[in-house]
Design an enzyme around this catalytic site. Sequence first.
Site, PDB file in Angstrom:
ATOM      1  CE  LYS A  47      -3.717   2.396   0.509  1.00  0.00           C
ATOM      2  NZ  LYS A  47      -4.410   2.674  -0.753  1.00  0.00           N
ATOM      3  N   GLY A  48       0.444   2.289  -0.731  1.00  0.00           N
ATOM      4  CA  GLY A  48       1.219   3.524  -0.847  1.00  0.00           C
ATOM      5  C   GLY A  48       1.482   4.191   0.501  1.00  0.00           C
ATOM      6  CG  ASN A  71     -10.106   2.555  -4.557  1.00  0.00           C
ATOM      7  OD1 ASN A  71      -9.580   3.270  -3.704  1.00  0.00           O
ATOM      8  ND2 ASN A  71      -9.555   2.341  -5.746  1.00  0.00           N
ATOM      9  CG  ASN A 101       2.541   3.260  -4.566  1.00  0.00           C
ATOM     10  OD1 ASN A 101       2.060   4.195  -3.942  1.00  0.00           O
ATOM     11  ND2 ASN A 101       2.241   3.026  -5.835  1.00  0.00           N
ATOM     12  CB  CYS A 132      -0.970  12.847  -5.133  1.00  0.00           C
ATOM     13  SG  CYS A 132      -0.734  11.120  -4.885  1.00  0.00           S
ATOM     14  CE  LYS A 167      -0.406   2.565  -9.979  1.00  0.00           C
ATOM     15  NZ  LYS A 167      -0.748   1.687  -8.867  1.00  0.00           N
ATOM     16  CG  ASN A 194      -3.240   5.169  -9.710  1.00  0.00           C
ATOM     17  OD1 ASN A 194      -4.195   4.606  -9.159  1.00  0.00           O
ATOM     18  ND2 ASN A 194      -2.222   5.659  -9.043  1.00  0.00           N
ATOM     19  CB  THR A 195      -8.180   4.034 -10.184  1.00  0.00           C
ATOM     20  OG1 THR A 195      -7.815   5.133  -9.346  1.00  0.00           O
ATOM     21  CG2 THR A 195      -7.813   2.742  -9.500  1.00  0.00           C
ATOM     22  N   GLY A 267      -3.939  -6.141  -9.877  1.00  0.00           N
ATOM     23  CA  GLY A 267      -4.562  -5.294  -8.869  1.00  0.00           C
ATOM     24  C   GLY A 267      -5.861  -5.873  -8.357  1.00  0.00           C
TER      25      GLY A 267
END
Length: 304
Positions: A47-48, A71, A101, A132, A167, A194-195, A267
């Site tokens: 997990k990041g 999510n 990550n 982010c 990423k 990523n998502t 994932g």
Amino acid sequence: MRRCDLTVRIGEMILKNPVIVSSGTFGFGEEFEDFLDLDHLGAIIPKGISLRPMQGNPPPRIFETEGGILNSIGLQNPGVKEFIKYKLPYYRNLKTHLIINFFGNTQKEYVELARILDNIGGISGLEMNISCPNIKRCGIVFGSDPRMAHRLVRAVRKATRLILIVKLSPNVTDIASMAKSVEEGGADAVSLVNTFRAMAVNIHSRKPELGNVIGGLSGPAIKPIALRMVWEVNQVVKIPIIGMGGITNAGDAIEFILAGASAIQIGTANLINPRAGIEILAGLKRYLILNKITEIQKLVGAFG
Ligand SMILES: Cc1cc2nc3c(=O)[nH]c(=O)nc-3n(C[C@H](O)[C@H](O)[C@H](O)COP(=O)(O)O)c2cc1C
């Protein structure tokens, strides 16, 4: 022919096979040890991690959609100090690569984290999550502005000798130019995707299904788009690509490899079948043997 070479190279890091479990979908690894031998994986990405602990978003944080999940965990994590003290020792006895990550709210936070992680042993590489918001730049997401991403990667590159994987966010118009700018910033590899920003509405309560309203979509629903992005990035960068997005079986993994991915990440599939990574690895071997391919590297980008 029985033996085939599954090793792949990401910068200086040699993975025994291309199957990596992706950040946020495999806990800290130990939660999965009853289901599979973690040593068989090419690498683990927990997990990041951020500089300080994060509580994440209000619930509900997960919602199942057609062919995927939404999510809005909100990057909840114990922070780097706790991680180093309580989580990192677990990996010491594993015989697979550990890739960390990490993410920040400012360039300074990214750089500080990279420095901290550079100084402790047992880590093979870093995966920078740039999906982010930059709180110093009105919340513009680092990974949606090529110049900002370039500057960020250049600064982090100077702070660490570890393999640096960037990423990428899929929430951009031109992912190939994002990949190019992080390559020029000094990334050893890119991972994508990523998502996708997405949402769902409950028609009975007339409320959003996620506490945060917007979340990230992952799983089979995103696979064709993720695959297109890997292929586009492969046209413009020389560094290795780690592909992901909706991979649930060996066939999916092979599609990504043919489109240009040197390695792949699993994932959402881990959440449905904790043995997904190992089963996909077995399927990859079968495919190579059946097709008399001696080295998996020969498949990378071998499409069209
Ligand atoms: C519940 C959940 C948590 C995630 N947390 C992170 C994270 O902390 N850092 C990150 O870079 N990606 C995170 N991701 C994104 C995944 O690593 C992956 O990029 C994405 O889900 C697409 O792959 P998939 O369709 O195979 O799941 C998360 C995804 C899910 C579903």
